[in-house]
Design a protein around this motif. Structure first.
Motif, PDB file in Angstrom:
ATOM      1  N   MET A   1       0.829  -1.197   0.000  1.00 50.37           N
ATOM      2  CA  MET A   1       0.000   0.000   0.000  1.00 50.37           C
ATOM      3  C   MET A   1       0.869   1.255   0.000  1.00 50.37           C
ATOM      4  O   MET A   1       0.592   2.197  -0.711  1.00 50.37           O
ATOM      5  N   LYS A   2       1.934   1.265   0.790  1.00 49.49           N
ATOM      6  CA  LYS A   2       2.817   2.424   0.852  1.00 49.49           C
ATOM      7  C   LYS A   2       3.491   2.664  -0.495  1.00 49.49           C
ATOM      8  O   LYS A   2       3.654   3.812  -0.918  1.00 49.49           O
ATOM      9  N   ALA A   3       3.859   1.600  -1.204  1.00 49.81           N
ATOM     10  CA  ALA A   3       4.500   1.736  -2.512  1.00 49.81           C
ATOM     11  C   ALA A   3       3.565   2.443  -3.496  1.00 49.81           C
ATOM     12  O   ALA A   3       4.009   3.298  -4.265  1.00 49.81           O
ATOM     13  N   ILE A   4       2.299   2.109  -3.462  1.00 47.07           N
ATOM     14  CA  ILE A   4       1.328   2.740  -4.363  1.00 47.07           C
ATOM     15  C   ILE A   4       1.231   4.232  -4.066  1.00 47.07           C
ATOM     16  O   ILE A   4       1.217   5.059  -4.981  1.00 47.07           O
ATOM     17  N   GLU A  33      12.977   5.869  -1.938  1.00 43.00           N
ATOM     18  CA  GLU A  33      12.097   5.183  -0.989  1.00 43.00           C
ATOM     19  C   GLU A  33      11.317   4.064  -1.683  1.00 43.00           C
ATOM     20  O   GLU A  33      11.162   2.972  -1.134  1.00 43.00           O
ATOM     21  N   ILE A  34      10.855   4.326  -2.894  1.00 41.09           N
ATOM     22  CA  ILE A  34      10.165   3.287  -3.671  1.00 41.09           C
ATOM     23  C   ILE A  34      11.108   2.118  -3.933  1.00 41.09           C
ATOM     24  O   ILE A  34      10.725   0.950  -3.816  1.00 41.09           O
ATOM     25  N   ALA A  35      12.343   2.430  -4.283  1.00 44.07           N
ATOM     26  CA  ALA A  35      13.339   1.381  -4.570  1.00 44.07           C
ATOM     27  C   ALA A  35      13.578   0.494  -3.347  1.00 44.07           C
ATOM     28  O   ALA A  35      13.798  -0.708  -3.485  1.00 44.07           O
ATOM     29  N   LEU A  36      13.514   1.088  -2.160  1.00 42.44           N
ATOM     30  CA  LEU A  36      13.753   0.313  -0.936  1.00 42.44           C
ATOM     31  C   LEU A  36      12.628  -0.669  -0.626  1.00 42.44           C
ATOM     32  O   LEU A  36      12.874  -1.761  -0.118  1.00 42.44           O
ATOM     33  N   ILE A  37      11.387  -0.286  -0.945  1.00 46.03           N
ATOM     34  CA  ILE A  37      10.268  -1.157  -0.565  1.00 46.03           C
ATOM     35  C   ILE A  37       9.653  -1.910  -1.734  1.00 46.03           C
ATOM     36  O   ILE A  37       8.864  -2.830  -1.519  1.00 46.03           O
ATOM     37  N   ASP A  38      10.001  -1.541  -2.943  1.00 49.37           N
ATOM     38  CA  ASP A  38       9.370  -2.177  -4.095  1.00 49.37           C
ATOM     39  C   ASP A  38      10.432  -2.595  -5.106  1.00 49.37           C
ATOM     40  O   ASP A  38      11.014  -3.647  -5.007  1.00 49.37           O
ATOM     41  N   TYR A  39      10.700  -1.731  -6.056  1.00 49.40           N
ATOM     42  CA  TYR A  39      11.761  -1.998  -7.020  1.00 49.40           C
ATOM     43  C   TYR A  39      12.269  -0.663  -7.559  1.00 49.40           C
ATOM     44  O   TYR A  39      11.546   0.332  -7.547  1.00 49.40           O
ATOM     45  N   PRO A  40      13.514  -0.639  -8.044  1.00 48.39           N
ATOM     46  CA  PRO A  40      14.109   0.627  -8.501  1.00 48.39           C
ATOM     47  C   PRO A  40      13.369   1.226  -9.704  1.00 48.39           C
ATOM     48  O   PRO A  40      12.855   0.505 -10.549  1.00 48.39           O
ATOM     49  N   ILE A  41      13.327   2.542  -9.746  1.00 46.31           N
ATOM     50  CA  ILE A  41      12.753   3.281 -10.878  1.00 46.31           C
ATOM     51  C   ILE A  41      13.857   3.405 -11.924  1.00 46.31           C
ATOM     52  O   ILE A  41      14.978   3.787 -11.603  1.00 46.31           O
TER      53      ILE A  41
END
Length: 115
Positions: A1-4, A33-41
Motif C-alpha cells: 500500500m505504501k508503494a502505491i 524510498e520506492i526502490a527500498l520497498i518495491d523496485y528501482p525506478i
C-alpha cells in the motif's frame, strides 16, 4: 500500500515554487524510498517524472532531453537542469538590470530619450 502512495506522489510531484535543487531532491527521495520497498525506478522513468513536474520555464530544455536516444542518469539530468536554471536566473538578472537602467535614463531627462 505504501508503494502505491509513493508512486502516486512521484507521478504528481511538481516543482512549483521550489528551487530546482529542492525539487530534484524531493523526486530523488521518493524514487529512493520506492526502490527500498518495491523496485528501482529506471533512469528513463525518473527522467520522465522529473520533466513532467518542471513547468513552463524548463520547456526549452525538456524537449531535447525527451528526444535523446541514450538514457540520462539522475546525476546527468541534475547537472543539465541546474545549469539551465542558472542560465534562466542570469537572463532574469540581466533583464532587470536593463529595465532599471532604462527607467533611470528616462527619469533623468524630462523628455525621456528625445532630445
Amino acid at each position: 500500500m505504501k508503494a502505491i502512495q509513493l508512486k502516486e506522489d512521484l507521478t504528481l510531484i511538481q516543482k512549483g515554487n521550489r528551487s530546482i535543487q529542492e525539487y530534484l531532491h524531493a523526486v530523488k527521495a521518493l524514487a529512493d524510498e520506492i526502490a527500498l520497498i518495491d523496485y528501482p525506478i529506471s533512469d528513463d522513468d525518473l527522467t520522465l517524472y522529473i520533466l513532467h513536474g518542471l513547468g513552463s520555464d524548463f520547456t526549452e530544455i525538456a524537449a531535447p532531453i525527451r528526444a535523446r536516444e541514450k538514457s540520462l542518469t539522475f546525476e546527468e539530468l541534475h547537472d543539465l537542469l541546474v545549469g539551465h536554471d542558472s542560465y534562466l536566473r542570469c537572463l532574469e538578472s540581466t533583464t532587470h538590470q536593463l529595465v532599471a537602467s532604462a527607467d533611470y535614463t528616462n527619469r533623468k531627462s524630462p523628455f525621456g530619450n528625445s532630445f
